[in-house]
Design an enzyme around this catalytic site. Structure first.
Site, short mmCIF file in Angstrom:
data_model
loop_
_atom_site.label_atom_id
_atom_site.label_comp_id
_atom_site.label_asym_id
_atom_site.label_seq_id
_atom_site.Cartn_x
_atom_site.Cartn_y
_atom_site.Cartn_z
N SER A 181 20.82 19.07 48.08
CA SER A 181 20.04 19.56 46.95
C SER A 181 20.71 19.18 45.64
O SER A 181 21.94 19.04 45.56
CB SER A 181 19.93 21.09 47.04
N TYR A 205 23.63 29.69 47.21
CA TYR A 205 22.87 28.63 47.86
C TYR A 205 23.44 27.26 47.52
O TYR A 205 23.69 26.43 48.40
CB TYR A 205 21.40 28.70 47.44
N LYS A 209 25.39 24.26 50.00
CA LYS A 209 25.07 22.83 50.07
C LYS A 209 26.29 21.99 49.72
O LYS A 209 26.58 20.97 50.37
CB LYS A 209 23.91 22.50 49.12
#
Length: 405
Positions: A181, A205, A209
């Protein structure tokens, strides 16, 4: 090729696409097909990627998913679209139907499996010994939710990926495409963002990643002659298959912008909350690089093709984006035009972890993978509306209608 990305399968009198080629397989079942494991394969991006993989005529797909935020009906729609596309091109005079393979049934397999379940993963890998590659989508994916539930995000995303990589290593499956991402860029130091930009993260989050990326770089460094890895950093996937048969169908209240707008448009939600209108952007709302899910799916196919074509890719990161930023209010206006009516919204406080602008420099994807995004904001909005208006409850027959956010 049609905008939907359907390439006709070679069956009897069917025509093969001009680009059809089989290159150096070492993981087929004697039929010349490459077998790929797709984690999170019933999800939004995963299901569209399964469709594009199968449509090439080069791949067999084994999809796994725990169905926490997805629906296996998405894969039934994949079969439906492929069968319809094959039928359109087949020669009705072909009488040798007994030799045809039925409706892609032996090329798309689904197993209900969580990536944290080591025994379950081993069972799938044992059942399909021809698996020679993996595209990894499975994971939790909402910035705001990750702030409230960080341990869940570390458990599923980081712990699950560790378990998956152990299973793949044991099975000698070392071609790996990771769904990363643009959140790994944190507060961007440059725009458009290039792959060599400084990496950081502003949410749990994003950190999951980033940690997985670092894990993959460490894994490759430990066995550089074994692993071949592409890390795809994409920005904001939206849109739906242009047929209207496949799209984003989050469970519960959507955490991402576009499905929430779409549900407002069909009356499932009363209004949209726009998180922040005081960013340093033209209209004060956040600017992102929105990419059509069909373009994104094709980018994953291009990445996997690259890993099969070149055994010396190493471990590389590649941006997948359009290179153009679109604000929240611009997207709201686009959906209002597609739906033929206004989208009710209110301005709310900024969300923790959000940044003002993120958009990509996708030069490396073009040069390395031969991939470029071709679908714009108009197609993203029109295809989203076609999906949501013809499937107002997503893949379900019934869903809750909410009058308050």
């Amino acid at each position: 090729m049609s905008r939907g990305g359907i390439v006709r399968r070679v069956r009897g009198g069917c025509r093969a696409p001009s680009s059809f080629a089989i290159r150096g397989h070492d993981d087929d079942d004697g039929d010349g097909l490459r077998t790929v494991l797709v984690t999170g394969g019933a999800g939004y991006i995963g299901s569209h990627t399964c469709l594009e993989l199968l449509a090439t005529g080069r791949y067999r797909v084994v999809a796994i998913d725990n169905l926490v935020n997805s629906d296996v009906e998405s894969l039934n729609r994949v079969r439906e679209l492929l069968a319809a596309a094959g039928g359109e091109e087949c020669d009705d005079d072909d009488e040798d139907d007994d030799d045809d393979v039925d409706a892609f049934g032996d090329r798309l397999h689904f197993r209900d499996c969580d990536i944290r379940d080591g025994a379950g993963l081993r069972s799938v890998l044992d059942e399909f010994p021809s698996i020679g590659s993996c595209i990894h989508f499975a994971g939790l994916k909402a910035v705001g939710e990750s702030v409230a539930r960080p341990l869940d995000y570390y458990d599923v995303n980081v712990g699950g990926t560790t378990c998956l990589l152990r299973g793949l290593e044991s099975a000698s499956v070392r071609r790996f495409v990771f769904s990363s991402s643009a959140t790994v860029y944190g507060e961007p130091e440059m725009l458009p963002l290039k792959e060599h930009a400084r990496l950081s993260a502003t949410s749990p989050y994003g950190r999951t990643k980033l940690f997985i990326e670092e894990m993959l770089r460490d894994l490759y460094a430990s066995m550089p002659k074994s692993w071949n890895i592409l890390i795809l950093r994409y920005f904001n996937p939206i849109g739906a298959h242009p047929s209207g048969r496949m799209g984003e169908d989050p469970q519960g209240i959507p955490n991402n912008l576009m499905p929430f707008i779409a549900q407002v448009c069909v009356g499932r939600r009363e209004k949209l909350s726009v998180f922040g209108d005081d960013y340093d952007t033209p209209d004060g709302t956040g600017v992102r690089d929105y990419i059509h899910v069909v373009d994104l799916a094709r980018g994953h196919v291009a990445a996997l093709d690259k890993l099969y074509d070149d055994d010396d890719v190493g471990c590389e990161s590649v941006n997948l984006g359009t290179g153009t930023g679109v604000s929240v209010l611009e997207l709201v206006a686009g959906m209002a035009e597609a739906a033929g009516g206004p989208v009710p919204y209110v301005i709310s406080e900024r969300r923790p972890g959000d940044v003002a602008e993120l958009y990509a420099d996708a030069t490396k994807a073009r040069e390395m993978l031969g991939w470029t995004a071709v679908l714009g904001t108009r197609e993203m909005c029109e295809d989203t509306w076609r999906w949501q208006s013809t499937n107002p409850m997503g893949y379900k027959v019934e869903a809750e209608v909410v009058t308050e956010n």
